[in-house]
Design a protein around this motif. Structure first.
Motif, short mmCIF file in Angstrom:
data_model
loop_
_atom_site.label_atom_id
_atom_site.label_comp_id
_atom_site.label_asym_id
_atom_site.label_seq_id
_atom_site.Cartn_x
_atom_site.Cartn_y
_atom_site.Cartn_z
N GLU A 237 0.85 -1.18 0.00
CA GLU A 237 0.00 0.00 0.00
C GLU A 237 0.89 1.24 0.00
OE1 GLU A 237 -3.15 -0.25 -0.34
OE2 GLU A 237 -3.47 -2.37 0.13
N HIS A 238 0.31 2.37 -0.38
CA HIS A 238 1.09 3.60 -0.52
C HIS A 238 1.76 4.02 0.78
CE1 HIS A 238 0.06 4.61 -4.67
NE2 HIS A 238 -1.19 4.27 -4.40
N ASP A 239 1.11 3.76 1.93
CA ASP A 239 1.65 4.24 3.20
C ASP A 239 2.51 3.21 3.91
OD1 ASP A 239 -0.36 2.47 3.78
OD2 ASP A 239 -1.40 3.73 5.24
N GLU A 240 2.81 2.09 3.26
CA GLU A 240 3.64 1.07 3.88
C GLU A 240 5.07 1.57 4.03
OE1 GLU A 240 4.22 -3.67 3.33
OE2 GLU A 240 4.72 -2.46 1.58
N LYS A 241 5.67 1.29 5.18
CA LYS A 241 7.06 1.66 5.42
C LYS A 241 7.95 0.46 5.12
CE LYS A 241 10.15 3.64 8.91
NZ LYS A 241 10.27 4.11 10.32
N ILE A 242 8.97 0.68 4.32
CA ILE A 242 9.92 -0.39 3.99
C ILE A 242 11.00 -0.40 5.08
CG2 ILE A 242 11.58 -1.25 2.30
CD1 ILE A 242 9.96 0.21 0.14
N THR A 243 11.03 -1.47 5.87
CA THR A 243 11.99 -1.57 6.96
C THR A 243 12.73 -2.89 6.87
OG1 THR A 243 10.36 -2.56 8.44
CG2 THR A 243 10.59 -0.15 8.49
N TYR A 244 13.89 -2.96 7.51
CA TYR A 244 14.71 -4.17 7.56
C TYR A 244 15.05 -4.43 9.02
CZ TYR A 244 15.30 -3.00 2.65
OH TYR A 244 15.08 -2.68 1.34
N GLU A 245 14.55 -5.53 9.56
CA GLU A 245 14.77 -5.82 10.97
C GLU A 245 15.35 -7.21 11.12
OE1 GLU A 245 11.13 -5.20 12.99
OE2 GLU A 245 11.09 -3.05 12.56
N LEU A 246 16.44 -7.28 11.87
CA LEU A 246 17.13 -8.55 12.04
C LEU A 246 17.42 -8.84 13.51
CD1 LEU A 246 18.33 -10.63 10.01
CD2 LEU A 246 20.54 -9.63 10.49
N GLY A 247 16.63 -8.24 14.38
CA GLY A 247 16.80 -8.52 15.79
C GLY A 247 18.15 -8.09 16.30
N ASN A 248 18.87 -8.99 16.95
CA ASN A 248 20.14 -8.66 17.60
C ASN A 248 21.34 -8.98 16.74
OD1 ASN A 248 18.89 -7.78 19.97
ND2 ASN A 248 18.64 -9.90 20.66
#
Length: 262
Positions: A237-248
């Motif tokens: 969707e247009h308001d989706e944030k592209i993030t990258y999460e890999l914990g610790n």
């Protein structure tokens, strides 16, 4: 003398019956042919037209600027975005600050595939980055665009079917007409020095290269985002944030990558 193609776009100021007929009649009187017409934005129409000479276009522009029912927006030689806008009835969204960044949502995959296919058809070196969350359609769009452009694609690193990390190519695969696909996260997390040597060789080829997750790719290589010719952002969707999460995981100090399948 052969006719030349132009792109015409106008905004409707007074939407009355017969307006399109008036525009078509004007073009006919000037001996300008309509190739394609479509709505390209709310209240706007775009046309691809054919004219014999620049004088016809100058006369058309002069007349259109006197009409109170429309506001002339563009009249120019068509760019790729213009052609696709007329074909699909919508404009590709472009970042206002970074002109090489283009934004799509999953509902626009057909437009994205057409856009990428046109880029893939161009000869010579081209480096394209694609950002997006898992399962949004990044790799599938690249493959579909390759088929549309009649290009053979090669996965240098990928997770489409199973994890792929290649350390070498056979001689026939070093073909500048091939399209090389690199997953920036897979290459960074799983690759050996032999793989990176292969990536550097591919980067020197005058061919099209597509890198998924370019931000991660450049964080861990000598390449930078300035090296990319185009950046594609694909969202659900247009308001989706592209993030990258890999914990610790401390391998990446400035980015995290949760939810990715390896």
């Amino acid at each position: 003398m052969s006719k030349k193609e132009w792109y015409l776009e106008y905004e409707i100021q007074i939407n009355r019956p017969g307006l399109l007929g008036d525009i078509s009649s004007l073009l006919g009187m000037l001996s300008i042919n309509i190739v394609t017409i479509n709505g390209v934005d709310q209240g706007c129409r775009g046309l691809l037209i054919l004219a014999k000479n620049d004088e016809q276009i100058a006369r058309l522009e002069s007349i259109l600027q006197t009409m109170d029912t429309i506001r002339l927006i563009k009249i120019r030689e068509p760019k790729l975005r213009d052609r696709l806008a007329v074909r699909h009835g919508r404009y590709i969204q472009r970042d206002a600050d970074d002109k090489k960044t283009f934004r799509f949502v999953r509902a626009e995959l057909g437009l994205l595939v057409d856009f990428l296919a046109e880029l893939f058809k161009q000869d010579g070196h081209k480096l394209i980055g694609i950002r997006g969350m898992p399962r949004v359609g990044k790799t599938e769009s690249i493959v579909a665009s390759s088929v549309s452009a009649n290009k053979k694609w090669l996965f240098v690193s990928s997770t489409l079917l199973k994890q792929t990390v290649r350390n070498q190519l056979i001689q026939e695969e070093y073909n500048v007409n091939n399209l090389f696909i690199i997953d920036g996260i897979v290459s960074t997390r799983r690759a050996s020095e032999q793989h990176w040597q292969l990536v550097r060789e591919i980067m020197r080829l005058p061919a099209v290269k597509v890198v998924e997750h370019p931000d991660i790719f450049v964080q861990n290589t000598e390449f930078s985002l300035e090296d990319f010719d185009y950046i594609i952002e694909l969202r659900h969707e247009h308001d989706e944030k592209i993030t990258y999460e890999l914990g610790n995981n401390h391998l990446f100090s400035n980015a995290t990558f949760g939810g990715f399948d390896f």
